[in-house]
Design an enzyme around this catalytic site. Structure first.
Site, PDB file in Angstrom:
ATOM      1  CB  SER A   1      -0.933   0.009   1.212  1.00  0.00           C
ATOM      2  OG  SER A   1      -1.782  -1.109   1.196  1.00  0.00           O
TER       3      SER A   1
ATOM      4  CG  HIS B   1      -2.198   3.586   3.498  1.00  0.00           C
ATOM      5  ND1 HIS B   1      -3.541   3.315   3.592  1.00  0.00           N
ATOM      6  CD2 HIS B   1      -1.592   2.388   3.300  1.00  0.00           C
ATOM      7  CE1 HIS B   1      -3.749   2.013   3.449  1.00  0.00           C
ATOM      8  NE2 HIS B   1      -2.573   1.432   3.272  1.00  0.00           N
TER       9      HIS B   1
END
Length: 215
Positions: free
Chosen positions: A120, A165
Site C-alpha cells: 500500500s 499510506h
C-alpha cells in the site's frame, strides 16, 4: 512493469502460503507462517536487531488473498498511466522509493511491537505522483484529488496502516517532483533518486522509533 510487480507480489504470497501449510496452518492464513514472520516490517526487529531487510520485503507481503487482490488491482489501475508517462525504469524507481517512504513512516512513528505488511505504501506513492503530474501538466486535478481523499479516508479503517499510506503518498509526490525537475538531465535525475533512497533508508535503519525513544 506493473504486471511484473504483480507477479512478484503473487509469488511472495505463494511462498508464505506454502510456508503456512508446512507449519500446519491453512494456506489462506499466510500471515501465520514463518516466512511471513521473517519478512514483515517489525519495527523492533529493524531498530533493535538490525533486521534491515524488513523495510523492503514487507512491501511485497500481503495478509490474505483479499488484501493481495485489492492492492494488485490498484497497482494495475494506477500504474499504467504512470508507466506510460515516466518509462519503465523511472516508474520502477518511483514504486520502490514510495514503498521505502511508507516503511520509514511506520518505522519512525508506528507501534514498534506490531508487524506491518503490504504494497500500500508504494501504491499510495503512485497516487501522490499522479497528482503531481496532473498539476505539472496543468490538467484538471479534481478527479485525482478526489481519489486521493477517498484513499486517505479508507486508511483510517481499523487494521490498516495509516502511517504507511501517508508516508508512501508524500514520498511518491516528492519523487515525482524530483523526476519532473530533472527530466532533461538524466544523470542528475539518477543522483537525485539515489540520494532520496539513501536518506530514507538511512533514517529507517538508524533512527529509533518514537516509542523506543519514549517521546
Amino acid at each position: 512493469m506493473s504486471v511484473s510487480l504483480v507477479a512478484v507480489n503473487v509469488a511472495v504470497f505463494v511462498v508464505t502460503a506454502v510456508s503456512a501449510v508446512m507449519a500446519g496452518s491453512p494456506p489462506l492464513s499466510n500471515s501465520d507462517s514463518p516466512a511471513f514472520d521473517a519478512l514483515s516490517q517489525w519495527p523492533y526487529g529493524v531498530s533493535l536487531f538490525d533486521q534491515w531487510w524488513r523495510v523492503v520485503t514487507a512491501a511485497f507481503l500481503h495478509i490474505g488473498p483479499l488484501h493481495l487482490l485489492m492492492n494488485m488491482l490498484a497497482l494495475l489501475f494506477l500504474g499504467s498511466e504512470l508507466e506510460n508517462a515516466l518509462g519503465r525504469v523511472r516508474y520502477l524507481a518511483l514504486y520502490l522509493v514510495s514503498a521505502l517512504g511508507g516503511a520509514v513512516a511506520v518505522q519512525l512513528f508506528g507501534d514498534p511491537r506490531v508487524p506491518v505488511a503490504g504494497a500500500s505504501g508504494a501504491i499510495y506513492g503512485l497516487l501522490g505522483a499522479l497528482a503531481v503530474l496532473a498539476l505539472a501538466r496543468r490538467q484538471d486535478v479534481r478527479g485525482v484529488l478526489t481519489l486521493v481523499a477517498v484513499y486517505v479516508v479508507f486508511s483510517f479503517l481499523p487494521g490498516i496502516s495509516l502511517l504507511g499510506h501517508l508516508g508512501g503518498l508524500v514520498t511518491g509526490a516528492l519523487t515525482a517532483g524530483v523526476l519532473l525537475a530533472t527530466r532533461r538531465r538524466p544523470a542528475v535525475q539518477g543522483v537525485g533518486l539515489g540520494l532520496l533512497a539513501l536518506v530514507l533508508g538511512g533514517v529507517a535503519l538508524t533512527v529509533p522509533t518514537v516509542a523506543v525513544l519514549g517521546l
